[in-house]
Design a protein around this motif. Structure first.
Motif, PDB file in Angstrom:
ATOM      1  N   PHE A 140       0.807  -1.222   0.000  1.00 35.06           N
ATOM      2  CA  PHE A 140       0.000   0.000   0.000  1.00 35.06           C
ATOM      3  C   PHE A 140       0.843   1.275   0.000  1.00 35.06           C
ATOM      4  O   PHE A 140       0.319   2.359   0.214  1.00 35.06           O
ATOM      5  N   GLY A 141       2.147   1.167  -0.214  1.00 35.54           N
ATOM      6  CA  GLY A 141       3.003   2.339  -0.277  1.00 35.54           C
ATOM      7  C   GLY A 141       3.093   3.100   1.029  1.00 35.54           C
ATOM      8  O   GLY A 141       3.090   4.334   1.043  1.00 35.54           O
ATOM      9  N   MET A 142       3.196   2.376   2.135  1.00 33.00           N
ATOM     10  CA  MET A 142       3.217   3.004   3.463  1.00 33.00           C
ATOM     11  C   MET A 142       4.606   2.921   4.104  1.00 33.00           C
ATOM     12  O   MET A 142       4.743   3.017   5.326  1.00 33.00           O
ATOM     13  N   ASP A 143       5.633   2.762   3.304  1.00 32.65           N
ATOM     14  CA  ASP A 143       7.016   2.678   3.802  1.00 32.65           C
ATOM     15  C   ASP A 143       7.176   1.585   4.858  1.00 32.65           C
ATOM     16  O   ASP A 143       7.731   1.797   5.940  1.00 32.65           O
ATOM     17  N   VAL A 144       6.637   0.410   4.555  1.00 28.21           N
ATOM     18  CA  VAL A 144       6.743  -0.718   5.469  1.00 28.21           C
ATOM     19  C   VAL A 144       8.189  -1.192   5.525  1.00 28.21           C
ATOM     20  O   VAL A 144       8.880  -1.239   4.498  1.00 28.21           O
ATOM     21  N   SER A 145       8.649  -1.546   6.719  1.00 31.92           N
ATOM     22  CA  SER A 145      10.014  -2.054   6.890  1.00 31.92           C
ATOM     23  C   SER A 145      10.129  -3.441   6.269  1.00 31.92           C
ATOM     24  O   SER A 145       9.474  -4.385   6.714  1.00 31.92           O
ATOM     25  N   THR A 146      10.977  -3.557   5.255  1.00 28.86           N
ATOM     26  CA  THR A 146      11.159  -4.853   4.593  1.00 28.86           C
ATOM     27  C   THR A 146      11.826  -5.861   5.522  1.00 28.86           C
ATOM     28  O   THR A 146      11.445  -7.031   5.554  1.00 28.86           O
ATOM     29  N   SER A 147      12.808  -5.411   6.303  1.00 29.74           N
ATOM     30  CA  SER A 147      13.517  -6.328   7.197  1.00 29.74           C
ATOM     31  C   SER A 147      12.586  -6.871   8.274  1.00 29.74           C
ATOM     32  O   SER A 147      12.620  -8.066   8.600  1.00 29.74           O
ATOM     33  N   GLY A 148      11.722  -5.990   8.820  1.00 31.47           N
ATOM     34  CA  GLY A 148      10.772  -6.442   9.827  1.00 31.47           C
ATOM     35  C   GLY A 148       9.755  -7.400   9.246  1.00 31.47           C
ATOM     36  O   GLY A 148       9.433  -8.428   9.849  1.00 31.47           O
ATOM     37  N   SER A 149       9.233  -7.082   8.063  1.00 26.88           N
ATOM     38  CA  SER A 149       8.255  -7.943   7.404  1.00 26.88           C
ATOM     39  C   SER A 149       8.865  -9.291   7.054  1.00 26.88           C
ATOM     40  O   SER A 149       8.219 -10.340   7.174  1.00 26.88           O
ATOM     41  N   MET A 150      10.119  -9.261   6.610  1.00 23.54           N
ATOM     42  CA  MET A 150      10.819 -10.501   6.283  1.00 23.54           C
ATOM     43  C   MET A 150      10.993 -11.364   7.527  1.00 23.54           C
ATOM     44  O   MET A 150      10.827 -12.590   7.483  1.00 23.54           O
ATOM     45  N   LYS A 151      11.306 -10.724   8.650  1.00 24.23           N
ATOM     46  CA  LYS A 151      11.485 -11.463   9.889  1.00 24.23           C
ATOM     47  C   LYS A 151      10.170 -12.125  10.320  1.00 24.23           C
ATOM     48  O   LYS A 151      10.145 -13.284  10.716  1.00 24.23           O
ATOM     49  N   VAL A 152       9.076 -11.368  10.223  1.00 26.39           N
ATOM     50  CA  VAL A 152       7.758 -11.913  10.574  1.00 26.39           C
ATOM     51  C   VAL A 152       7.413 -13.091   9.667  1.00 26.39           C
ATOM     52  O   VAL A 152       6.952 -14.139  10.129  1.00 26.39           O
ATOM     53  N   MET A 153       7.659 -12.930   8.367  1.00 32.34           N
ATOM     54  CA  MET A 153       7.314 -13.999   7.427  1.00 32.34           C
ATOM     55  C   MET A 153       8.135 -15.257   7.689  1.00 32.34           C
ATOM     56  O   MET A 153       7.599 -16.376   7.615  1.00 32.34           O
ATOM     57  N   ASN A 154       9.397 -15.110   7.998  1.00 31.22           N
ATOM     58  CA  ASN A 154      10.224 -16.285   8.299  1.00 31.22           C
ATOM     59  C   ASN A 154       9.704 -17.037   9.517  1.00 31.22           C
ATOM     60  O   ASN A 154       9.675 -18.272   9.532  1.00 31.22           O
ATOM     61  N   ILE A 155       9.271 -16.299  10.534  1.00 35.41           N
ATOM     62  CA  ILE A 155       8.735 -16.940  11.733  1.00 35.41           C
ATOM     63  C   ILE A 155       7.401 -17.606  11.435  1.00 35.41           C
ATOM     64  O   ILE A 155       7.131 -18.725  11.874  1.00 35.41           O
ATOM     65  N   VAL A 156       6.544 -16.908  10.683  1.00 33.05           N
ATOM     66  CA  VAL A 156       5.237 -17.464  10.320  1.00 33.05           C
ATOM     67  C   VAL A 156       5.404 -18.736   9.496  1.00 33.05           C
ATOM     68  O   VAL A 156       4.681 -19.723   9.688  1.00 33.05           O
ATOM     69  N   MET A 157       6.365 -18.736   8.573  1.00 34.96           N
ATOM     70  CA  MET A 157       6.595 -19.937   7.765  1.00 34.96           C
ATOM     71  C   MET A 157       7.076 -21.105   8.625  1.00 34.96           C
ATOM     72  O   MET A 157       6.759 -22.259   8.352  1.00 34.96           O
ATOM     73  N   GLU A 158       7.831 -20.791   9.671  1.00 40.82           N
ATOM     74  CA  GLU A 158       8.325 -21.847  10.556  1.00 40.82           C
ATOM     75  C   GLU A 158       7.184 -22.549  11.281  1.00 40.82           C
ATOM     76  O   GLU A 158       7.242 -23.754  11.534  1.00 40.82           O
ATOM     77  N   TYR A 159       6.144 -21.783  11.622  1.00 38.84           N
ATOM     78  CA  TYR A 159       4.997 -22.347  12.332  1.00 38.84           C
ATOM     79  C   TYR A 159       3.757 -22.374  11.438  1.00 38.84           C
ATOM     80  O   TYR A 159       2.623 -22.277  11.918  1.00 38.84           O
ATOM     81  N   ASN A 160       3.958 -22.522  10.150  1.00 35.36           N
ATOM     82  CA  ASN A 160       2.881 -22.380   9.181  1.00 35.36           C
ATOM     83  C   ASN A 160       1.710 -23.323   9.441  1.00 35.36           C
ATOM     84  O   ASN A 160       0.549 -22.909   9.430  1.00 35.36           O
ATOM     85  N   ASN A 161       1.993 -24.611   9.656  1.00 37.51           N
ATOM     86  CA  ASN A 161       0.912 -25.581   9.833  1.00 37.51           C
ATOM     87  C   ASN A 161       0.067 -25.271  11.063  1.00 37.51           C
ATOM     88  O   ASN A 161      -1.170 -25.377  11.033  1.00 37.51           O
ATOM     89  N   PHE A 162       0.715 -24.885  12.157  1.00 39.49           N
ATOM     90  CA  PHE A 162      -0.021 -24.556  13.378  1.00 39.49           C
ATOM     91  C   PHE A 162      -0.903 -23.328  13.160  1.00 39.49           C
ATOM     92  O   PHE A 162      -2.082 -23.321  13.553  1.00 39.49           O
ATOM     93  N   ILE A 163      -0.361 -22.293  12.517  1.00 38.66           N
ATOM     94  CA  ILE A 163      -1.139 -21.082  12.253  1.00 38.66           C
ATOM     95  C   ILE A 163      -2.285 -21.392  11.293  1.00 38.66           C
ATOM     96  O   ILE A 163      -3.411 -20.893  11.457  1.00 38.66           O
ATOM     97  N   PHE A 164      -2.010 -22.223  10.298  1.00 38.78           N
ATOM     98  CA  PHE A 164      -3.037 -22.641   9.336  1.00 38.78           C
ATOM     99  C   PHE A 164      -4.229 -23.266  10.065  1.00 38.78           C
ATOM    100  O   PHE A 164      -5.384 -22.957   9.772  1.00 38.78           O
ATOM    101  N   LEU A 165      -3.954 -24.117  11.044  1.00 36.89           N
ATOM    102  CA  LEU A 165      -5.023 -24.794  11.782  1.00 36.89           C
ATOM    103  C   LEU A 165      -5.831 -23.827  12.638  1.00 36.89           C
ATOM    104  O   LEU A 165      -7.006 -24.097  12.937  1.00 36.89           O
ATOM    105  N   LEU A 166      -5.233 -22.712  13.045  1.00 36.22           N
ATOM    106  CA  LEU A 166      -5.944 -21.751  13.892  1.00 36.22           C
ATOM    107  C   LEU A 166      -7.084 -21.052  13.150  1.00 36.22           C
ATOM    108  O   LEU A 166      -7.981 -20.482  13.784  1.00 36.22           O
ATOM    109  N   TYR A 167      -7.058 -21.083  11.816  1.00 37.35           N
ATOM    110  CA  TYR A 167      -8.157 -20.479  11.066  1.00 37.35           C
ATOM    111  C   TYR A 167      -9.430 -21.319  11.151  1.00 37.35           C
ATOM    112  O   TYR A 167     -10.532 -20.793  10.921  1.00 37.35           O
TER     113      TYR A 167
END
Length: 260
Positions: A109-136
């Motif tokens: 959305f062009g809001m100057d989001v921190s790429t490093s922070g977003s990358m860190k979040v995505m790496n953690i989310v991918m590590e626990y992907n199956n568990f997070i998937f089940l929470l939906y």
């Protein structure tokens, strides 16, 4: 001859044990046998895997109401269906890490989001992907249980409904997700938002086919369901980030926009 699973007596012409229902296996393991067993057990063709896919796409109420009402062999059961969707999710994660992760544009959305922070979040989310998937699943179940429940389903029956919905959405979007990852990785975050709308639309479609209401009631209850669903979705996202902050895996500076 005796059954190798329950030790019941069998006639030599038996293909299945009348005691436990296990298939009688007389031949040694071969590549053909392994391939056949894979499709029989994982995809469970005897339980109409492809019929399950087709009917969940066009007539989802047939699959879900059949299972809830006690028909358990006509369609693939929700646990097996979920297992297949988790396996496909694992394949997507492999290709995402291998070919797309460093090319993703996180600032959708062009809001100057921190790429490093977003990358860190995505790496953690991918590590626990199956568990997070089940929470939906409980998010779908609770939102539907509260707002769209003409058949008076209890919460476990709604868990079954949510499992079918989430698994089928994952299977349907798998080819599109793979195309985005391999062909247009920079658009992955924008596609993720679009896939959320697909999941919400399909969920609403399924629930309204199961729980029939008049047009006026459908509009009202459908709006309430969407509101609760989105509250659950964004609440889960916020909760994950809070947990990451409290455990020290993320820091507030990770969310700051990059310096000019």
């Amino acid at each position: 001859m005796k059954c190798k699973n329950c030790n019941a007596n069998l006639r030599t012409d038996f293909k299945y044990c009348p005691g436990c229902g296990a298939k009688v296996v007389l031949k040694r393991i071969t590549f053909k046998g392994l391939f056949s067993d894979f499709f029989e057990r994982l995809l469970n063709l005897e339980n109409n895997f492809f019929k399950t896919i087709g009917h969940l796409t066009v007539w989802p109420e047939k699959v879900i109401t059949s299972y809830v009402d006690g028909t358990r062999r006509k369609y693939l059961n929700p646990i097996n269906y979920l297992t297949i969707s988790l396996a496909l999710s694992g394949i997507l994660l492999f290709f995402l890490r291998r070919f797309a992760l460093d090319k993703i544009n996180f600032d959708v959305f062009g809001m100057d989001v921190s790429t490093s922070g977003s990358m860190k979040v995505m790496n953690i989310v991918m590590e626990y992907n199956n568990f997070i998937f089940l929470l939906y699943i409980p998010i779908i179940a609770l939102a539907g249980y509260i707002t769209l429940n003409q058949r008076s389903y209890n919460l476990p029956e709604y868990i079954v409904t949510g499992t079918y919905i989430l698994s089928h959405t994952s299977l349907l979007t798998f080819p599109i997700s793979m195309i985005i990852i391999l062909g247009f990785p920079e658009s992955y975050m924008a596609y993720s938002i679009f896939s959320l709308l697909i999941m919400l639309s399909y969920t609403l479609y399924v629930l309204l086919r199961i729980h029939r209401y008049s047009i006026t009631i459908t509009l009202l209850r459908g709006f309430l369901f969407c509101a609760l669903y989105l509250i659950g979705y964004f609440g889960l996202s916020i909760g994950i980030n809070l947990i990451l902050l409290l455990t020290g895996q993320l820091q507030f500076k990770d969310f700051l926009p990059p310096e000019a």
